[in-house]
Design an enzyme around this catalytic site. Structure first.
Site, PDB file in Angstrom:
ATOM      1  N   ASN A 393       0.968  -2.712   4.685  1.00 30.03           N
ATOM      2  CA  ASN A 393       0.756  -2.245   6.060  1.00 30.03           C
ATOM      3  C   ASN A 393       1.771  -0.941   6.278  1.00 30.03           C
ATOM      4  O   ASN A 393       1.068   0.094   6.116  1.00 30.03           O
ATOM      5  CB  ASN A 393       1.471  -3.316   7.082  1.00 30.03           C
ATOM      6  CG  ASN A 393       1.216  -2.853   8.485  1.00 30.03           C
ATOM      7  OD1 ASN A 393       0.705  -1.726   8.675  1.00 30.03           O
ATOM      8  ND2 ASN A 393       1.119  -3.896   9.544  1.00 30.03           N
ATOM      9  N   ASP A 394       2.965  -1.078   6.159  1.00 29.55           N
ATOM     10  CA  ASP A 394       3.701   0.070   6.421  1.00 29.55           C
ATOM     11  C   ASP A 394       3.654   1.249   5.311  1.00 29.55           C
ATOM     12  O   ASP A 394       3.503   2.322   5.775  1.00 29.55           O
ATOM     13  CB  ASP A 394       5.406  -0.216   6.399  1.00 29.55           C
ATOM     14  CG  ASP A 394       5.622  -1.130   7.580  1.00 29.55           C
ATOM     15  OD1 ASP A 394       4.740  -1.058   8.828  1.00 29.55           O
ATOM     16  OD2 ASP A 394       6.579  -2.176   7.719  1.00 29.55           O
ATOM     17  N   VAL A 395       3.528   0.741   4.299  1.00 36.19           N
ATOM     18  CA  VAL A 395       3.146   1.836   2.905  1.00 36.19           C
ATOM     19  C   VAL A 395       2.011   2.442   3.025  1.00 36.19           C
ATOM     20  O   VAL A 395       1.873   3.438   2.345  1.00 36.19           O
ATOM     21  CB  VAL A 395       3.418   1.210   1.581  1.00 36.19           C
ATOM     22  CG1 VAL A 395       4.796   0.466   1.479  1.00 36.19           C
ATOM     23  CG2 VAL A 395       2.333   0.132   1.457  1.00 36.19           C
ATOM     24  N   VAL A 396       0.983   2.367   3.922  1.00 28.69           N
ATOM     25  CA  VAL A 396      -0.270   2.925   4.270  1.00 28.69           C
ATOM     26  C   VAL A 396      -0.214   3.449   5.573  1.00 28.69           C
ATOM     27  O   VAL A 396      -1.380   3.918   6.004  1.00 28.69           O
ATOM     28  CB  VAL A 396      -1.503   2.128   3.815  1.00 28.69           C
ATOM     29  CG1 VAL A 396      -1.613   1.714   2.377  1.00 28.69           C
ATOM     30  CG2 VAL A 396      -1.580   0.874   4.708  1.00 28.69           C
ATOM     31  N   ALA A 434       8.288  -3.171   9.488  1.00 29.55           N
ATOM     32  CA  ALA A 434       8.915  -1.856  10.152  1.00 29.55           C
ATOM     33  C   ALA A 434       8.703  -2.340  11.692  1.00 29.55           C
ATOM     34  O   ALA A 434       9.399  -1.617  12.654  1.00 29.55           O
ATOM     35  CB  ALA A 434       8.508  -0.614   9.785  1.00 29.55           C
TER      36      ALA A 434
END
Lengths: 467, 97
Positions: A393-396, A434
């Site tokens: 999620n957060d890394v994209v 996050a």
């Protein structure tokens, strides 16, 4: 005779230290890594045998019982652990290492106190340091284990007056240390310092959220090395100091890499209480996005994947939780059979420890030359037909690139939004670690595939087979 | 006494530099094995544990030392074995592809 023996022991220690350095060096390259691990293990064996020959070791029976018991527990644990549970395993191993170091520090302090009625200044100082680092490593690792295992909540835990409380604790630790340095013959103070050290470890990991665990695990790894070094100082043993320093350095390098991959300074990771419940962030910048998303079923998803020319799979912690790595590999194999070019894009902090995704995919037999680092694959996304995001999620999240009000702003991400299409496999529309909404999900060319990664992927495999 | 401490400090600083030089630029694929391998090495505290556990008579120190022996051996044996298990998986693919 004795001097010969002692020289021999020292030389054996030197050999061990050299083997550790050589082993770590070889661990840095895939072709030689296994050999490197073996060399380090040989070094350890040499060090242990040499120590058993030491004149001050007189009673072997119990030591052998201890070694056998420890070896059995370690071997069984190493065989039994599932690859998805590797972060916990490494965490707990860090912890027992730290515990051993602090026990030696306490034991040696006690021995000196018993024998002489007092403890020299430098020995006291080192003992305090050893107990502090070892204690923090122990409870910090145990807490990290509990968080990773889901025994306690993975989101940051904060309580009122946390900072003042920590400072008070720190102040009393320092005061106690100074007192003990002046008045070493005071076991009560020493035990209090030990207790405070243990508290420190817990308090240090408590406010750190699950997604930041790669940093915590590497930092604790570094600490476990420093604790061993401290033991070396206590016993005036250079080999221990060298081995500990090596581990300390390697852990610190990994910590640095992880922090850089999130573009956050270490202090922010440790004291920021980042993620989880920190709501109301990122709302301002994301408010203007159109909040509609499109969801498809696995049949449609299979068609998109099957008729694509190139597919990039972006795995995240969700894949680990669902243990979907085998299914993912099967899906990739099916797609490749249809002539699709399949690659994997790995973000450095995807998962819960450094290299987490790599280990899981390796377990599922994915060739490691199919795995691409973020920097290498990002230039290619414009030519990618479908990016398949599995539990990441957060890394994209493109907000990291273009929304400076977002808490993850500045973090390097995998540019999934630049692919022609993106399919996101996710259990629900809930935010990632996050606590930030992901605008990727609301883009026109993004489609959502809801469900557990395990189920969805195996359905996709079935559908692709029928194409 | 302080002399021993100073020598130790020299060794520590130099070894840290060696560590940084040797380990730098490890590919992400090997981050986990490197970490767990290094972790196994940190079990070297077992040497300290053996030294304080080896005394003939029973006292607080030997008991603490014995517990430390068990814990450190878990760390060492478990760490090296689990690292090998992981690296074995990496190995396998090299031959199949």
């Amino acid at each position: 005779m004795n001097t010969y023996l002692n020289t021999g022991i020292e030389l054996a220690y030197l050999t061990a230290a050299a083997l550790f350095i050589l082993g770590l060096k070889k661990l840095g390259s895939p072709a030689t890594a296994r050999n490197g691990n073996f060399l380090a293990a040989v070094g350890m064996l040499i060090a242990i045998i040499a120590t058993l020959l030491n004149q001050s070791v007189l009673d072997y029976e119990w030591i052998l019982v201890g070694i056998i018991a420890g070896s059995l527990i370690g071997a069984i644990a190493a065989q039994k652990v599932a690859m998805t549970d590797m972060p916990q395993m490494v965490g707990i191993f860090n912890g027992v290492g730290g515990a051993a170091s602090s026990l030696v520090a306490v034991g040696e302090f006690w021995r000196l106190l018993d024998a002489n009625g007092t403890v020299p200044l430098d020995a006291t100082f080192i003992a305090i340091l050893g107990v502090l680092i070892g204690g923090v490593t122990l409870t910090g690792s145990l807490l990290a284990f509990a968080k990773l295992q889901g025994l306690i909540t993975g989101s940051p835990v904060t309580f009122p007056f946390q900072q003042p409380f920590n400072f008070l604790l720190l102040a009393s630790f320092l005061a106690g240390s100074v007192y003990l340095l002046i008045q070493p013959a005071n076991p009560a103070i020493f035990l209090t310092l030990t207790t405070i050290s243990l508290l420190f470890g817990a308090l240090f990991v408590l406010p750190i959220g699950g997604g930041d665990m790669p940093v915590v695990v590497s930092l604790l790894n570094s600490f476990s090395g420093l604790a061993a070094s401290a033991v070396g100082f206590i016993l005036y043993n250079n080999m221990l100091i060298v081995a500990g320093a090596l581990v300390g350095a390697s852990g610190l390098i990994l910590t640095q890499i992880m922090c850089k991959a999130m573009n956050r300074p270490l202090t922010n990771v440790l004291f920021g209480a980042f993620g989880g419940d920190s709501v109301a962030v990122g709302g301002a910048g994301g408010a203007e996005i159109d909040k509609t998303y499109r969801s498809i079923d696995s049949e449609e998803g299979a068609m998109m994947l099957g008729y694509a020319r190139s597919v990039v799979i972006v795995p995240g912690y969700g894949m680990a939780v669902a243990q979907a790595q085998h299914g993912v590999r099967e899906l990739a194999a099916q797609l490749e059979k249809m002539g699709v070019d399949v690659k994997y894009a790995i973000h450095p902090v995807a998962g819960r420890m450094p290299g987490h995704m790599n280990v899981l995919l390796a377990e599922a037999n994915v060739a490691y030359d199919r795995l691409y680092d973020m920097d290498d694959i990002n230039t290619e996304f414009e030519r990618v037909d479908v990016a398949l995001v599995i539990g990441a999620n957060d890394v994209v999240n493109p907000a990291a690139r273009n929304d400076n009000s977002s808490p993850i702003y500045g973090m390097p991400i995998i540019d999934v939004d630049k692919a022609q299409h993106a399919i996101v496999i996710k259990r629900s529309m809930r935010t990632g670690f996050a606590g930030v909404d992901n605008e990727l999900f609301y883009k026109d060319k993004t489609t959502m595939l809801f469900g557990s990664a395990q189920d969805v992927v195996s359905k996709l495999v079935g559908e692709v087979k029928q194409l | 006494m302080t002399e021993g401490l100073l020598t130790g400090l020299v060794v520590f600083v130099l070894a840290s530099f060696v560590g940084f030089e040797v380990i730098n630029k490890v590919p992400p694929t090997l981050h986990t094995p490197l970490m767990s391998g290094a972790n196994a090495i940190s079990g070297i505290a077992v040497v300290g544990a053996l030294l304080i556990a080896g005394a003939q008579e029973w006292n607080v120190t030997t008991i603490l030392g014995l517990i430390a022996v068990v814990l450190a051996t878990v760390n060492v044996v478990g760490g090296f074995l689990v690292t090998d298990r992981m690296l074995q998986m990496f190995k396998k693919k090299e031959t199949t592809t």
